[in-house]
Design an enzyme around this catalytic site. Structure first.
Site, mmCIF file in Angstrom:
data_model
loop_
_atom_site.group_PDB
_atom_site.id
_atom_site.type_symbol
_atom_site.label_atom_id
_atom_site.label_comp_id
_atom_site.label_asym_id
_atom_site.label_seq_id
_atom_site.Cartn_x
_atom_site.Cartn_y
_atom_site.Cartn_z
ATOM 1 N N THR A 148 1.082 3.840 -21.072
ATOM 2 C CA THR A 148 1.180 2.506 -20.488
ATOM 3 C C THR A 148 0.179 1.558 -21.143
ATOM 4 O O THR A 148 -0.746 1.976 -21.833
ATOM 5 C CB THR A 148 0.900 2.553 -18.978
ATOM 6 O OG1 THR A 148 -0.472 2.935 -18.766
ATOM 7 C CG2 THR A 148 1.806 3.561 -18.287
ATOM 8 N N ASP A 188 -7.131 2.862 -9.542
ATOM 9 C CA ASP A 188 -8.426 2.177 -9.554
ATOM 10 C C ASP A 188 -9.525 3.216 -9.367
ATOM 11 O O ASP A 188 -9.531 3.952 -8.381
ATOM 12 C CB ASP A 188 -8.472 1.151 -8.419
ATOM 13 C CG ASP A 188 -9.621 0.167 -8.558
ATOM 14 O OD1 ASP A 188 -10.730 0.611 -8.946
ATOM 15 O OD2 ASP A 188 -9.426 -1.023 -8.284
ATOM 16 N N ASP A 195 0.829 -1.195 0.000
ATOM 17 C CA ASP A 195 0.000 0.000 0.000
ATOM 18 C C ASP A 195 0.871 1.255 0.000
ATOM 19 O O ASP A 195 1.709 1.447 0.887
ATOM 20 C CB ASP A 195 -0.893 -0.021 1.244
ATOM 21 C CG ASP A 195 -2.049 0.960 1.167
ATOM 22 O OD1 ASP A 195 -1.862 2.051 0.605
ATOM 23 O OD2 ASP A 195 -3.140 0.630 1.677
ATOM 24 N N TYR A 217 -2.073 -0.169 -19.642
ATOM 25 C CA TYR A 217 -3.406 0.070 -19.083
ATOM 26 C C TYR A 217 -4.086 1.201 -19.826
ATOM 27 O O TYR A 217 -5.269 1.105 -20.182
ATOM 28 C CB TYR A 217 -3.319 0.400 -17.592
ATOM 29 C CG TYR A 217 -4.671 0.773 -17.016
ATOM 30 C CD1 TYR A 217 -5.550 -0.207 -16.559
ATOM 31 C CD2 TYR A 217 -5.098 2.097 -16.998
ATOM 32 C CE1 TYR A 217 -6.803 0.127 -16.074
ATOM 33 C CE2 TYR A 217 -6.348 2.445 -16.515
ATOM 34 C CZ TYR A 217 -7.194 1.456 -16.055
ATOM 35 O OH TYR A 217 -8.443 1.799 -15.598
ATOM 36 N N GLU A 218 -3.374 2.270 -20.044
ATOM 37 C CA GLU A 218 -3.952 3.427 -20.737
ATOM 38 C C GLU A 218 -4.436 3.039 -22.130
ATOM 39 O O GLU A 218 -5.503 3.482 -22.582
ATOM 40 C CB GLU A 218 -2.896 4.523 -20.824
ATOM 41 C CG GLU A 218 -3.381 5.821 -21.448
ATOM 42 C CD GLU A 218 -2.273 6.850 -21.529
ATOM 43 O OE1 GLU A 218 -2.448 7.837 -22.266
ATOM 44 O OE2 GLU A 218 -1.231 6.670 -20.865
#
Length: 226
Positions: free
Chosen positions: A206, A133, A111, A208-209
Site C-alpha cells: 500500500t 496507527d 470504528d 502507506y507501507e
C-alpha cells in the site's frame, strides 16, 4: 449469538478523521455508491450481504483501500468487509470499488470495533489488520487497537482455523501484538514462518507501507484461530 454495539469509552484507536478536502468525484461516490455497499449499523449476518459468498473476510483499518480492493479482486467469491474511520481513506476505497467494478466489497465508515461487535460468533474466515496507527509513544500505548479485550472479541468472530494477519513497521508494536494475541488461548502462530519481514506471497503493498514511516522494516505476523 450476536453482540450489540459496545461502548468504547473516550479512547480512540485512530487519529484524525480527515486530512484534506475530498475530491468532487470521490464525494459523489461517497454520496451515491457508499450507501449501496455500506455495512448495516446493527447486528447482521454477513451472508445476507452476499449469499453466494464462499468465505467472509474482514479488513480492519483499510487505509486507502488498495489492499482490500486487490484482495477482493483476486477472490470474487469472497465477501470482503472493510472498516475505516478516516474519511479520505473511505473516499479512496469507494473509488477503487467503482473503478474495478467490485461487487464483493462492503464498507463501514467508522470504528471497526462496532463492526466486530455486530458480527455473529464464528462468522469470519480471514482477518487483516494492516499497519494500524502505532501510537508509539508509551503514554499513548493504551490507545492501540490490539488490546486483550479486543483480541477476545476477534477470537469470538473468527471461525476455527481462520487466519489473522497483522502488519506493522514499528518494532515495539509487533512485539506488543505477539504478546497480546498469543496470550489468548484461542490463537497460535500459523506456522514456522509466521513472523517475517519479507511480504507474504499474497500481500499487496500500500501507499502507506511505501512511505516507511515506522522505525523498522515491515513485520508480518500470521496467526490462526484455534
Amino acid at each position: 449469538m450476536t453482540h450489540p454495539q459496545q461502548p468504547h469509552g473516550p479512547l480512540r484507536s485512530f487519529g484524525r478523521l480527515k486530512s484534506r478536502p475530498v475530491k468532487p468525484r470521490q464525494q459523489a461516490l461517497l454520496d451515491t455508491l457508499l450507501p449501496q455497499i455500506a455495512v448495516p449499523t446493527a447486528p447482521f449476518q454477513p451472508r445476507d450481504l452476499m449469499p453466494e459468498a464462499q468465505e467472509v473476510w474482514l479488513e480492519i483499518g483499510f487505509g486507502g483501500g488498495e489492499h482490500m480492493a486487490a484482495q477482493a479482486g483476486k477472490r470474487p467469491d469472497v465477501l470482503m468487509i472493510g472498516a475505516e474511520p478516516f474519511v479520505n481513506g473511505v473516499a479512496s476505497a469507494v473509488r477503487h470499488v467503482e473503478e474495478q467494478a467490485l461487487k464483493n466489497v462492503r464498507i463501514h465508515e467508522g470504528d471497526a470495533r462496532d463492526v466486530v461487535g455486530w458480527l455473529p460468533d464464528a462468522s469470519i474466515d480471514r482477518l487483516f489488520i494492516m499497519f494500524p496507527d502505532p501510537w508509539h509513544k508509551a503514554r499513548h500505548n493504551k490507545r492501540r487497537l490490539v488490546q486483550p479485550a479486543f483480541v477476545a472479541e476477534l477470537a469470538r468472530v473468527l471461525k476455527p482455523g481462520a487466519g489473522f494477519r497483522f502488519a506493522t513497521d514499528w518494532a515495539d508494536y509487533a512485539q506488543w501484538t505477539v504478546e497480546r494475541v498469543l496470550a489468548d488461548p484461542a490463537f497460535r502462530f500459523a506456522d514456522a514462518e509466521a513472523v517475517r519481514n519479507a511480504p507474504p506471497a499474497d500481500h499487496v503493498t500500500t501507499r502507506y507501507e511505501e512511505k516507511k514511516l515506522g522505525d523498522c522494516a515491515p513485520v508480518f505476523l500470521d496467526f490462526v484461530r484455534i
